[in-house]
Design a protein around this motif. Structure first.
Motif: not given
Length: 301
Positions: A62-65, A69-71, A102-107
């Motif tokens: 997961p990529s939190w930053p 940004l997207f959210l 997708v970024s939050l769950i998979q990266g």
């Protein structure tokens, strides 16, 4: 357990964006200019399905930053859309939320793999009204001029007054629906879809996408000119109105097959003109054998 979490997340997203999805579906169903939007979600699902083997090998990091940004951008788009009642911006917010999820769950790696599919969702969104009006008016005038010149080239005494083509006593009005903007949107989506399916160089793909503009103009001019010629040839026919109505609709149906033929010809020409990188690499690395003349052996003294 993870599947249940994904299902709950999808349900919450569908509930939050239900008004947006409803408005988009209504736009696809009742506006011929965006009727291709009905097929966009299915094509996106197919694009993701084609990548299923690659997706299975990607580890979830997961990529939190990136997700934040997207959210946060999606939240800003959603708020602005709510204030100004701007559907395109609301649709963009939905795409950004999908990218953020997708970024939050998979990266990052997963997002990079599905990014072309998510980007294709932009073709499901309507254009801003001001842009739509501007493009439609310019295309309408350009189609009128080009069709007038083509009718003159085949021997018809055609002149244009504004967006009306005059052929003797016949008046052929080029209304806004005949501007070709609908075909331009459809062909742009079609050309982009082709580039996502074929294995060609970026140069070939870029030319193919940009060619949607002249191809849309060409097929629209051919349709208008063929309709105008039918008005001239059938001016004294007893069943004139019924025949002209059928010809008008038939010419509209033929726009897509003609465009497909033009796209096929273009792909063939690009295949001749542009050497793909892997082919060029094989040509450069191909060993060149030189036939050396045989030197007769010298006899010992």
């Amino acid at each position: 357990m993870r599947g249940i979490g994904y299902s709950l997340l999808a349900a919450v997203g569908a509930w939050a964006f239900w008004p947006t999805l409803r408005d988009l579906a209504e736009k696809w169903q009742h506006d011929p200019q965006y009727s291709h939007g009905l097929l966009v979600p299915f094509f996106v699902a197919y694009l993701i399905h084609r990548k299923r083997e690659d997706l299975k090998q990607i580890s979830a990091v997961p990529s939190w930053p990136l997700s934040l940004l997207f959210l946060s951008t999606a939240l800003g788009c959603r708020a602005t859309s709510a204030i100004f009642d701007f559907l395109p911006l609301d649709g963009l917010a939905l795409i950004l939320v999908l990218a953020g999820a997708v970024s939050l769950i998979q990266g990052k790696e997963m997002l990079k793999t599905v990014a072309p599919a998510l980007g294709f969702l932009l073709f499901a969104l309507p254009l801003p009204y001001s842009m739509e009006r501007w493009l439609s008016q310019d295309l309408q005038h350009l189609a009128t001029l080009a069709s007038t010149y083509l009718l003159q080239a085949i021997g018809q005494p055609a002149i244009n007054e504004g967006n009306v083509i005059l052929i003797d006593e016949i008046k052929l009005g080029i209304v806004e629906a005949c501007s070709g903007l609908r075909m331009l949107m459809t062909f742009a989506a079609f050309a982009t879809g082709i580039t996502l399916l074929i294995d060609r160089s970026w140069a070939t793909k870029t030319v193919l996408i940009l060619s949607a503009i002249p191809i849309a103009l060409i097929v629209n001019v051919l349709r208008i000119s063929a309709t105008g010629l039918a008005y001239v040839l059938l001016r004294e026919a007893p069943e004139r109105q019924n025949m002209l109505g059928f010809i008008h609709d038939f010419n509209g149906w033929m726009m897509m097959p003609v465009a497909l033929v033009l796209f096929g010809i273009e792909l063939k020409v690009l295949q001749w003109l542009l050497v793909e990188p892997e082919k060029l690499e094989r040509v450069i690395s191909f060993p060149i054998r030189r036939e050396m003349p045989e030197v007769p052996a010298r006899k010992a003294a």
